[in-house]
Design a protein around this motif. Sequence first.
Motif, mmCIF file in Angstrom:
data_model
loop_
_atom_site.group_PDB
_atom_site.id
_atom_site.type_symbol
_atom_site.label_atom_id
_atom_site.label_comp_id
_atom_site.label_asym_id
_atom_site.label_seq_id
_atom_site.Cartn_x
_atom_site.Cartn_y
_atom_site.Cartn_z
ATOM 1 N N GLN A 52 -12.006 17.836 -1.082
ATOM 2 C CA GLN A 52 -12.237 16.473 -1.542
ATOM 3 C C GLN A 52 -12.138 15.508 -0.373
ATOM 4 O OE1 GLN A 52 -9.022 16.358 -4.482
ATOM 5 N NE2 GLN A 52 -10.534 16.111 -6.093
ATOM 6 N N LYS A 53 -13.030 14.515 -0.383
ATOM 7 C CA LYS A 53 -12.906 13.459 0.613
ATOM 8 C C LYS A 53 -11.593 12.730 0.384
ATOM 9 C CE LYS A 53 -14.022 10.817 3.981
ATOM 10 N NZ LYS A 53 -12.624 10.335 4.084
ATOM 11 N N TYR A 54 -10.816 12.593 1.435
ATOM 12 C CA TYR A 54 -9.489 11.994 1.304
ATOM 13 C C TYR A 54 -9.600 10.471 1.211
ATOM 14 C CZ TYR A 54 -4.454 11.668 1.964
ATOM 15 O OH TYR A 54 -3.119 11.444 1.783
ATOM 16 N N VAL A 55 -8.787 9.887 0.349
ATOM 17 C CA VAL A 55 -8.717 8.425 0.254
ATOM 18 C C VAL A 55 -7.860 7.942 1.417
ATOM 19 C CG1 VAL A 55 -8.005 6.478 -1.156
ATOM 20 C CG2 VAL A 55 -8.955 8.506 -2.254
ATOM 21 N N GLU A 56 -8.527 7.479 2.479
ATOM 22 C CA GLU A 56 -7.809 7.085 3.686
ATOM 23 C C GLU A 56 -7.206 5.693 3.593
ATOM 24 O OE1 GLU A 56 -10.088 7.736 7.235
ATOM 25 O OE2 GLU A 56 -10.946 9.616 6.502
ATOM 26 N N ARG A 57 -7.628 4.925 2.605
ATOM 27 C CA ARG A 57 -7.092 3.570 2.430
ATOM 28 C C ARG A 57 -6.539 3.427 1.011
ATOM 29 N NH1 ARG A 57 -11.379 -0.767 4.461
ATOM 30 N NH2 ARG A 57 -9.569 -2.079 3.992
ATOM 31 N N PRO A 58 -5.449 4.128 0.715
ATOM 32 C CA PRO A 58 -4.889 4.086 -0.632
ATOM 33 C C PRO A 58 -4.019 2.855 -0.851
ATOM 34 C CG PRO A 58 -3.550 5.508 0.738
ATOM 35 C CD PRO A 58 -4.702 5.035 1.600
ATOM 36 N N LEU A 59 -3.743 2.592 -2.109
ATOM 37 C CA LEU A 59 -2.760 1.578 -2.463
ATOM 38 C C LEU A 59 -1.378 2.132 -2.109
ATOM 39 C CD1 LEU A 59 -2.101 -1.120 -3.963
ATOM 40 C CD2 LEU A 59 -1.829 0.271 -6.020
ATOM 41 N N PHE A 173 -4.948 5.483 -6.243
ATOM 42 C CA PHE A 173 -5.617 4.191 -6.281
ATOM 43 C C PHE A 173 -5.981 3.733 -4.883
ATOM 44 C CE2 PHE A 173 -2.344 4.640 -9.500
ATOM 45 C CZ PHE A 173 -3.102 4.576 -10.654
ATOM 46 N N GLY A 174 -7.143 3.062 -4.796
ATOM 47 C CA GLY A 174 -7.539 2.463 -3.538
ATOM 48 C C GLY A 174 -6.844 1.129 -3.349
ATOM 49 N N GLU A 175 -7.055 0.524 -2.201
ATOM 50 C CA GLU A 175 -6.436 -0.773 -1.930
ATOM 51 C C GLU A 175 -6.875 -1.833 -2.920
ATOM 52 O OE1 GLU A 175 -5.796 -0.566 2.907
ATOM 53 O OE2 GLU A 175 -7.676 -1.362 2.109
ATOM 54 N N ASP A 176 -8.033 -1.634 -3.551
ATOM 55 C CA ASP A 176 -8.538 -2.578 -4.543
ATOM 56 C C ASP A 176 -8.051 -2.243 -5.949
ATOM 57 O OD1 ASP A 176 -9.911 -0.248 -4.896
ATOM 58 O OD2 ASP A 176 -11.913 -1.128 -4.788
#
Length: 239
Positions: A52-59, A173-176
């Motif tokens: 899986q593509k990693y969420v590099e900018r998580p919350l 969750f992403g930063e958004d």
Amino acid sequence: LGMEGVRNLWIIKPGAKSRGRGITCSARLEEVLELAEKCTAPSVQPGQWVAQKYVERPLLILGTKCDLRQWLLVTNWNPLTIWFYRDSYVRFCSRPFSLHRLHPSRHLCNVSIQKQWRMQFRLYLQEAGHADAWEKVIVPGMKEAVVAALCSAQELVGARKGSFELYGADFMFGEDCKPWLLEINASPTMAPCSAVTRRLCAAVQRDTLRVVLDQRENSRCSIETWRCGSGAREGQQSW
């Protein structure tokens, strides 16, 4: 695209393990292929991995990565009938998040759960300027992802009347604040490994029996903790 970052980081999971075993992060194809060749799980054949593509900018909360476990109940596959549990819990990594250090303690969330954290999680969102995120972004986004995932598997599951499936869906969750579905566990652990899970897991099992047994005998049976929805093949749903 905003959640992807710029390091091309991927998370690699073996296809027949659970509880975070064998999971690693890498940005190099050579490392991924070498890792896959070393897998010794009996039920895993070469190539049976999830990348899986990693969420590099998580919350992040206090600089730490977290994810959320959400329970789902499917009581019918045709028509697809999904129940969404009211309560969930947040899990944290044990060390601060860093893309320069890929140790599991920074990237795999464990069960060190703070009591009543979900309410504190919502308070944190409010203080961070996302007061409406839980009701308007997170919960609707989780439901949308769950319906889409289950609809995609609807044709592959045998529709057995009088049966049900309890699932555990993991989100981050992403930063958004947008939720991203990581995986749906077909056999979610119900072990009382903390004060929070001891209470919640017992409640989920009790309330599940109310849905699949008590409501069958009494359609007016009160089940306030489960919210019923439906998903058609076109992806329509209601809650």
